[in-house]
Each structure stands twice: as structure tokens, then as C-alpha cells.
Motif scaffolding. Structure first.
Motif, PDB file in Angstrom:
ATOM      1  N   THR A 105     160.063  69.937  50.233  1.00  0.00           N
ATOM      2  CA  THR A 105     161.096  69.606  49.253  1.00  0.00           C
ATOM      3  C   THR A 105     160.543  69.075  47.932  1.00  0.00           C
ATOM      4  O   THR A 105     161.181  69.221  46.894  1.00  0.00           O
ATOM      5  CB  THR A 105     162.074  68.566  49.830  1.00  0.00           C
ATOM      6  OG1 THR A 105     161.348  67.393  50.219  1.00  0.00           O
ATOM      7  CG2 THR A 105     162.800  69.127  51.042  1.00  0.00           C
ATOM      8  N   LEU A 106     159.366  68.426  47.962  1.00  0.00           N
ATOM      9  CA  LEU A 106     158.857  67.792  46.747  1.00  0.00           C
ATOM     10  C   LEU A 106     158.557  68.808  45.650  1.00  0.00           C
ATOM     11  O   LEU A 106     158.886  68.593  44.478  1.00  0.00           O
ATOM     12  CB  LEU A 106     157.596  66.987  47.061  1.00  0.00           C
ATOM     13  CG  LEU A 106     157.073  66.155  45.889  1.00  0.00           C
ATOM     14  CD1 LEU A 106     157.956  64.935  45.670  1.00  0.00           C
ATOM     15  CD2 LEU A 106     155.625  65.738  46.102  1.00  0.00           C
ATOM     16  N   ILE A 107     157.920  69.911  45.996  1.00  0.00           N
ATOM     17  CA  ILE A 107     157.601  70.955  45.018  1.00  0.00           C
ATOM     18  C   ILE A 107     158.733  71.975  45.039  1.00  0.00           C
ATOM     19  O   ILE A 107     158.883  72.728  46.007  1.00  0.00           O
ATOM     20  CB  ILE A 107     156.263  71.638  45.349  1.00  0.00           C
ATOM     21  CG1 ILE A 107     155.140  70.599  45.410  1.00  0.00           C
ATOM     22  CG2 ILE A 107     155.938  72.720  44.323  1.00  0.00           C
ATOM     23  CD1 ILE A 107     153.805  71.159  45.862  1.00  0.00           C
ATOM     24  N   LYS A 109     154.480  63.137  37.585  1.00  0.00           N
ATOM     25  CA  LYS A 109     153.384  62.836  38.504  1.00  0.00           C
ATOM     26  C   LYS A 109     153.904  61.842  39.530  1.00  0.00           C
ATOM     27  O   LYS A 109     154.357  60.749  39.186  1.00  0.00           O
ATOM     28  CB  LYS A 109     152.194  62.242  37.749  1.00  0.00           C
ATOM     29  CG  LYS A 109     151.038  61.810  38.644  1.00  0.00           C
ATOM     30  CD  LYS A 109     149.979  61.070  37.830  1.00  0.00           C
ATOM     31  CE  LYS A 109     148.835  60.557  38.682  1.00  0.00           C
ATOM     32  NZ  LYS A 109     147.857  59.758  37.894  1.00  0.00           N
ATOM     33  N   LEU A 110     153.834  62.225  40.799  1.00  0.00           N
ATOM     34  CA  LEU A 110     154.321  61.375  41.877  1.00  0.00           C
ATOM     35  C   LEU A 110     153.148  61.011  42.778  1.00  0.00           C
ATOM     36  O   LEU A 110     152.398  61.888  43.209  1.00  0.00           O
ATOM     37  CB  LEU A 110     155.414  62.081  42.681  1.00  0.00           C
ATOM     38  CG  LEU A 110     156.678  62.438  41.876  1.00  0.00           C
ATOM     39  CD1 LEU A 110     156.606  63.902  41.439  1.00  0.00           C
ATOM     40  CD2 LEU A 110     157.938  62.211  42.690  1.00  0.00           C
ATOM     41  N   THR A 111     152.985  59.717  43.040  1.00  0.00           N
ATOM     42  CA  THR A 111     151.851  59.226  43.813  1.00  0.00           C
ATOM     43  C   THR A 111     152.343  58.615  45.122  1.00  0.00           C
ATOM     44  O   THR A 111     153.289  57.812  45.123  1.00  0.00           O
ATOM     45  CB  THR A 111     151.063  58.183  43.005  1.00  0.00           C
ATOM     46  OG1 THR A 111     150.599  58.788  41.790  1.00  0.00           O
ATOM     47  CG2 THR A 111     149.869  57.673  43.791  1.00  0.00           C
ATOM     48  N   PHE A 112     151.667  58.995  46.210  1.00  0.00           N
ATOM     49  CA  PHE A 112     152.080  58.581  47.549  1.00  0.00           C
ATOM     50  C   PHE A 112     150.907  57.984  48.317  1.00  0.00           C
ATOM     51  O   PHE A 112     149.746  58.262  48.017  1.00  0.00           O
ATOM     52  CB  PHE A 112     152.603  59.785  48.344  1.00  0.00           C
ATOM     53  CG  PHE A 112     153.801  60.460  47.749  1.00  0.00           C
ATOM     54  CD1 PHE A 112     155.082  60.084  48.117  1.00  0.00           C
ATOM     55  CD2 PHE A 112     153.645  61.482  46.811  1.00  0.00           C
ATOM     56  CE1 PHE A 112     156.195  60.706  47.565  1.00  0.00           C
ATOM     57  CE2 PHE A 112     154.754  62.112  46.265  1.00  0.00           C
ATOM     58  CZ  PHE A 112     156.029  61.723  46.637  1.00  0.00           C
ATOM     59  N   ARG A 113     151.242  57.209  49.319  1.00  0.00           N
ATOM     60  CA  ARG A 113     150.247  56.739  50.274  1.00  0.00           C
ATOM     61  C   ARG A 113     150.820  56.913  51.682  1.00  0.00           C
ATOM     62  O   ARG A 113     152.039  56.879  51.882  1.00  0.00           O
ATOM     63  CB  ARG A 113     149.896  55.269  50.041  1.00  0.00           C
ATOM     64  CG  ARG A 113     151.000  54.297  50.446  1.00  0.00           C
ATOM     65  CD  ARG A 113     150.611  52.852  50.263  1.00  0.00           C
ATOM     66  NE  ARG A 113     151.707  51.961  50.635  1.00  0.00           N
ATOM     67  CZ  ARG A 113     151.790  50.698  50.268  1.00  0.00           C
ATOM     68  NH1 ARG A 113     150.845  50.182  49.494  1.00  0.00           N
ATOM     69  NH2 ARG A 113     152.808  49.949  50.660  1.00  0.00           N
ATOM     70  N   LEU A 114     149.927  57.107  52.633  1.00  0.00           N
ATOM     71  CA  LEU A 114     150.340  57.169  54.024  1.00  0.00           C
ATOM     72  C   LEU A 114     150.373  55.758  54.588  1.00  0.00           C
ATOM     73  O   LEU A 114     149.426  54.986  54.418  1.00  0.00           O
ATOM     74  CB  LEU A 114     149.379  58.030  54.837  1.00  0.00           C
ATOM     75  CG  LEU A 114     149.343  59.523  54.504  1.00  0.00           C
ATOM     76  CD1 LEU A 114     148.375  60.232  55.433  1.00  0.00           C
ATOM     77  CD2 LEU A 114     150.729  60.152  54.605  1.00  0.00           C
ATOM     78  N   ILE A 116     154.562  55.360  45.786  1.00  0.00           N
ATOM     79  CA  ILE A 116     154.082  54.095  45.211  1.00  0.00           C
ATOM     80  C   ILE A 116     153.936  54.163  43.694  1.00  0.00           C
ATOM     81  O   ILE A 116     153.751  53.134  43.038  1.00  0.00           O
ATOM     82  CB  ILE A 116     152.748  53.662  45.833  1.00  0.00           C
ATOM     83  CG1 ILE A 116     151.653  54.707  45.566  1.00  0.00           C
ATOM     84  CG2 ILE A 116     152.907  53.404  47.324  1.00  0.00           C
ATOM     85  CD1 ILE A 116     150.257  54.232  45.955  1.00  0.00           C
ATOM     86  N   GLY A 117     154.024  55.363  43.110  1.00  0.00           N
ATOM     87  CA  GLY A 117     153.900  55.481  41.659  1.00  0.00           C
ATOM     88  C   GLY A 117     154.613  56.711  41.141  1.00  0.00           C
ATOM     89  O   GLY A 117     154.709  57.731  41.834  1.00  0.00           O
ATOM     90  N   ALA A 132     160.480  56.946  51.211  1.00  0.00           N
ATOM     91  CA  ALA A 132     159.695  57.960  51.891  1.00  0.00           C
ATOM     92  C   ALA A 132     159.787  59.258  51.107  1.00  0.00           C
ATOM     93  O   ALA A 132     160.746  59.483  50.349  1.00  0.00           O
ATOM     94  CB  ALA A 132     160.206  58.162  53.308  1.00  0.00           C
ATOM     95  N   ILE A 133     158.806  60.127  51.282  1.00  0.00           N
ATOM     96  CA  ILE A 133     158.777  61.372  50.523  1.00  0.00           C
ATOM     97  C   ILE A 133     160.024  62.211  50.790  1.00  0.00           C
ATOM     98  O   ILE A 133     160.513  62.913  49.898  1.00  0.00           O
ATOM     99  CB  ILE A 133     157.485  62.169  50.836  1.00  0.00           C
ATOM    100  CG1 ILE A 133     157.319  63.318  49.836  1.00  0.00           C
ATOM    101  CG2 ILE A 133     157.473  62.660  52.278  1.00  0.00           C
ATOM    102  CD1 ILE A 133     155.963  64.012  49.950  1.00  0.00           C
ATOM    103  N   GLU A 134     160.591  62.113  51.986  1.00  0.00           N
ATOM    104  CA  GLU A 134     161.808  62.866  52.296  1.00  0.00           C
ATOM    105  C   GLU A 134     162.991  62.378  51.477  1.00  0.00           C
ATOM    106  O   GLU A 134     163.908  63.150  51.176  1.00  0.00           O
ATOM    107  CB  GLU A 134     162.133  62.752  53.794  1.00  0.00           C
ATOM    108  CG  GLU A 134     161.122  63.392  54.721  1.00  0.00           C
ATOM    109  CD  GLU A 134     159.905  62.526  54.978  1.00  0.00           C
ATOM    110  OE1 GLU A 134     158.948  63.025  55.601  1.00  0.00           O
ATOM    111  OE2 GLU A 134     159.904  61.329  54.555  1.00  0.00           O
TER     112      GLU A 134
END
Length: 248
Positions: A118-120, A165-170, A178-179, A230-232
């Protein structure tokens, strides 16, 4: 590249517009594969009919072991459309999957940590450039996190362009935002807006300016304290609006 140089580079492609909008056919429904839970390499997660388009490596879950972040794309001829007729330009609507595979100690197999479609956003309009195409900076890994860059430019149907720009962490089973950074350039007036959000500190930076001037105005704000998304929950990365009230 400097901020002003980036803006100028984005505006340089405006002259390539001018093609009338075609009656675009609907792309076939996207069918996403179920990936294996483990594989000896990133390529081992890729099913038949798909291929890795971009990849990056780095520790994105904070365990000190290298991980793999990659985007795979389907390679199905049925998803390549020609809205202007058989001799016209092709529109590749093949869907993508963003995948994170966590590395294991002592050379063990990679473990599937994320498979997100879904993100892209899918490229479905020929007058809008592919959000993850050649103009996108792709993927980055840095300091226990990974970033996805998305590009926005419409030859018809919109006056603004830019990037996100989307920044993620697990974090265990979750992949958390997170950004966030979004640059918007008004193609006609030249005004620019850069919004940056650090979800770890709760700080929001909003910078406004003009592509023809070096002066900018910066305003800082603080977002209400809340859990990380969450990314979802982020959904379409280009449509995501961190300043929307429901994102607080």
C-alpha cells in the motif's frame, strides 16, 4: 543536492507536459503473492513473474545484524497498457511489494519481517509520473531505520509537484513510521513548502519559500503525544498527510 537545486530540477520537467489526457483503461486487479517465511537470500523471496527492482541493506531492526530492504515488481505483460493506441507510449501498471527481510546470526536464513503493497501507490495514470520510477530516490537505510522516497509530478490534472520521504523502523512485529518529509512546489507560482516531522521527538518543521529566492521562513511546532503509526495505517505514502487532524 541543495534544496534550491532540487526544486529547479523538478521544475525542469514541466516543459515535457502538454499531452492531452487519454481515456485510460482500468488496469487488471492486482494479485499479490504470499511470500515464504524464510529464504537463504533476498532473491529467495521473489516468486515467479516478479523481480527485485531496487534494494538496500543495513541494520533496520536494531539487533546489529544486516537486513535486506527491497521492492519487487510484477512483470506481467497484461499490466502494461497503451492508452493512446498500440503505437503510443506504454503505461506500466504492474504492482509493487515493499519487503523487509531480517538477517540471522551465523549465516542463517533471512526471515520475512514485512511485505507491504500500500505504501508505494500503483502507477495507473499515464499523465502522472511513476511515483517509484527513475525520478524517485528509491530506498535508503540508516541508523536502524529505512526510508522510501516517492516522486510526484503530473503533466495534467495538477499544479504541484515534489517528493515524499517516509522513514520506518522495525519494532518487534510492527513497522512504525518515525519520520516524514514532504516537499511541494507550485509549478506556476514557484512557491515551495517543506514539511518535516520527527515522530520520535514530536517536532514539526515547516519551511516556506520560493524557487527563485534564497530566503525562507521556518516555523516549528510540536505534535500531540501519541503512539507511532504502523505502516499499514499510513497507507498510500503520497496521499499521507501528517498535518491532518486524525494523524495527531
Amino acid at each position: 543536492m541543495t534544496r534550491r537545486g532540487l526544486c529547479a530540477g523538478l521544475l525542469a520537467s514541466v516543459a515535457a507536459s502538454g499531452r492531452a489526457r487519454a481515456q485510460e483503461p482500468e488496469p487488471p486487479p492486482a494479485v499479490y503473492p504470499t511470500l515464504p517465511r524464510e529464504a537463504a537470500s533476498p532473491q529467495g523471496f521473489v516468486p515467479e513473474g516478479w523481480a527485485i527492482e531496487r534494494e538496500a541493506s543495513g541494520d533496520v531492526d536494531g539487533d546489529g545484524i544486516g537486513d535486506a530492504v527491497f521492492v519487487m515488481r510484477q512483470r506481467a505483460p497484461r499490466n502494461i497498457l497503451r492508452p493512446y493506441g498500440p503505437d503510443g507510449p506504454a503505461l506500466d501498471t504492474n504492482p509493487r511489494l515493499l519487503v523487509v527481510a531480517s538477517g540471522r546470526r551465523e549465516g542463517g536464513p533471512y526471515r520475512l519481517a514485512l511485505a507491504n503493497h500500500t505504501l508505494i501507490p500503483r502507477h495507473e495514470t499515464i499523465t502522472v509520473e511513476d511515483p517509484f520510477g527513475e525520478e524517485s530516490r528509491g530506498l535508503e537505510t540508516k541508523r536502524g531505520a529505512f526510508s522510501v522516497w516517492l516522486h510526484r509530478f503530473a503533466a495534467a490534472g495538477g499544479r504541484d509537484m515534489g517528493h515524499a520521504k517516509l522513514t520506518f523502523r522495525l519494532a518487534g512485529p510492527r513497522c512504525e513510521l518515525i519520520g516524514f518529509e514532504r516537499l511541494t512546489v507550485d509549478r506556476f507560482g514557484g512557491e515551495t513548502v517543506m514539511v518535516s516531522v520527527n515522530y520520535s521527538t514530536g517536532r514539526i518543521r515547516r519551511e516556506t519559500g520560493h524557487i527563485g529566492k534564497d530566503e525562507t521562513r521556518v516555523v516549528w511546532a510540536r505534535r500531540p503525544k501519541s503512539r507511532l503509526l504502523a505502516i499499514e495505517e499510513v497507507g498510500d505514502g503520497l496521499a499521507f498527510d501528517p498535518e491532518s487532524p486524525h494523524r495527531a
